[in-house]
Design an enzyme around this catalytic site. Structure first.
Site, short mmCIF file in Angstrom:
data_model
loop_
_atom_site.label_atom_id
_atom_site.label_comp_id
_atom_site.label_asym_id
_atom_site.label_seq_id
_atom_site.Cartn_x
_atom_site.Cartn_y
_atom_site.Cartn_z
N THR A 309 80.85 19.93 7.04
CA THR A 309 79.59 20.52 7.48
C THR A 309 79.82 21.97 7.89
OG1 THR A 309 78.71 18.41 8.26
CG2 THR A 309 77.70 20.39 9.14
N PHE A 311 78.59 25.20 9.92
CA PHE A 311 77.82 25.60 11.09
C PHE A 311 77.76 27.12 11.15
CE2 PHE A 311 79.42 21.42 11.93
CZ PHE A 311 78.49 20.79 12.74
#
Length: 433
Positions: A309, A311
């Protein structure tokens, strides 16, 4: 409060301060400094900032205090340092006769007030200065509860930070805007689940700047209360993306159970522990198991081990772009004629050999955007689609500057969301990450 301005009669700031202090029956043990600035402009009253009791500015208008906000901070820093030395001189001499004025700051009025030591400490220049650099003690907002992957991303981005959990993405944005937090670390893209569209929409709605990025490997675990066996489970709860990322593995484990979506992964673990649910498991991190007293029934249950992921780190002020390391720039643009301009925009980057790392289109019907010129004058316009683009170049790079100059000719709306260092750290899909 009085305002001091230069005059022909020559006000003696030193005498005025001494007379104020001598008027008190008791010598104050601590001095509270209130700074007020007076300008010759008729708009001076509208340009001053006010501070809430929680230490956050409720009204702030940069560029009107002196020449800039930096001048205002510099003036306050000089003033604060002088007051410390003046207080020491006062204590040594047993009086206030050695206090002197600040040289060259005739537009500053000093209001010296005796306060009790048990009162809240006054706001200092440190509270209003730009937040410390990478690795220092920062207040970083993230969405979720302790044990969430966003908390781990905040810790990777700022290892010594004070992580502040928020129940919604928008609350994290507002925490930075209201000076409750210094930074926000929020997910924008997952290698399996794709873009987190909500945060792309919030980037356009709020005036925060992207100042960095961090990529976090996602390592899912199946968690349950101690003593619970897999065959006792009737449902599994977690974030919708986590459930989707573990669908095949859950089937291989023989878990023919109901899947139920909740707000976040760590929140699912917390919910099971708080309600003593012995028929329910959660998909969350190993840290969530440690925090909420759960056992790990299975580790690494994501269907793809390369689950990462991305960010972004958000701040109130942008950082200065550089060219001595790889940088990435994020922009958003639109055109009133729809998508016909997309090819021209992409050609501006292709012609200069600038690589695009992401392009995302978001429908924006019935949500007008106020488009303004350099004088902050403009009207609301409707755009059918907004386009978000990330490209590998710094805004300090001439190629990027020329590319955006060309893009601006083709578009009706263009905004730079941030120019920031790329996350180049290697990673491997292991629990230690």
């Amino acid at each position: 409060m009085q305002y001091l301005t230069p005059s022909s009669s020559g006000i003696n700031l030193k005498s005025l301060i001494r007379s104020k202090i001598q008027s008190h029956l008791v010598v104050p043990s601590r001095l509270v400094i209130k700074c007020a600035y007076r300008f010759e402009s008729s708009n001076a009253a509208a340009n001053t900032g006010t501070i809430n009791t929680n230490g956050a500015p409720s009204t702030y208008n940069a560029g009107h205090v002196g020449a800039s906000r930096a001048d205002w901070q510099s003036s306050c820093a000089i003033l604060a340092s002088k007051v410390v030395s003046q207080q020491q001189d006062t204590e040594m001499s047993g009086g206030a006769g050695n206090i002197t004025a600040v040289n060259g700051h005739t537009m500053i009025d000093l209001d010296l007030v005796a306060i009790n030591d048990n009162q809240p400490k006054p706001l200092t220049i440190t509270d209003l200065s730009p937040a410390p650099m990478h690795g220092a003690q920062l207040r970083v907002a993230y969405q979720g509860v302790p044990g969430a992957y966003s908390e781990a991303a905040a810790g990777k981005a700022y290892p010594k930070c004070e992580a502040i959990p928020c129940d919604q993405f928008e609350v994290a944005f507002q925490a930075v805007e209201l000076w409750i937090a210094d930074r926000a670390v929020l997910p924008v893209e997952n290698s399996l689940g794709g873009s987190i569209h909500r945060n792309y929409d919030l980037l356009l709605r709020h005036r925060l700047h992207i100042v960095g990025e961090v990529q976090l490997p996602v390592h899912h675990c199946l968690l349950a209360l101690p003593g619970v066996r897999k065959e006792y489970l009737t449902r599994v709860i977690s974030h919708p993306q986590a459930l989707a990322q573990c669908e095949l593995t859950l089937t291989k484990l023989g878990l023919n159970v109901a899947r139920e979506a909740v707000d976040d992964t760590a929140g699912a673990a917390e919910y099971i522990a708080a309600n003593n649910l012995r028929d329910t498991a959660a998909i969350a991190s190993a840290r969530a198991a440690d925090l909420y007293g759960l056992q790990i029934l299975a580790e690494g249950i994501q269907d793809d081990s390369s689950n990462v992921t991305r960010f972004v780190m958000l701040a109130r002020e942008p950082i200065i772009p550089r060219t001595d390391r790889p940088f990435k720039t994020s922009i958003v643009f639109a055109h009133h004629e729809g998508t016909s301009v997309l090819f021209k925009v992409l050609s501006a980057f292709a012609f200069r050999n600038i690589s695009l790392t992401k392009i995302e289109s978001r429908p924006h019907r019935n949500r007008p955007i106020r488009v303004v010129d350099d004088a902050n004058v403009g009207t609301a316009k409707h755009f059918e689609y907004m386009f978000y683009v990330d490209f590998e170049a710094s805004m300090a790079d001439v190629r990027a500057q020329n590319a955006l100059a060309e893009v601006q000719e083709f578009t009706s709306f263009l905004r730079v969301l941030g120019s920031y260092p790329m996350d180049m750290t290697p990673w491997c899909p292991s629990r230690e990450d």
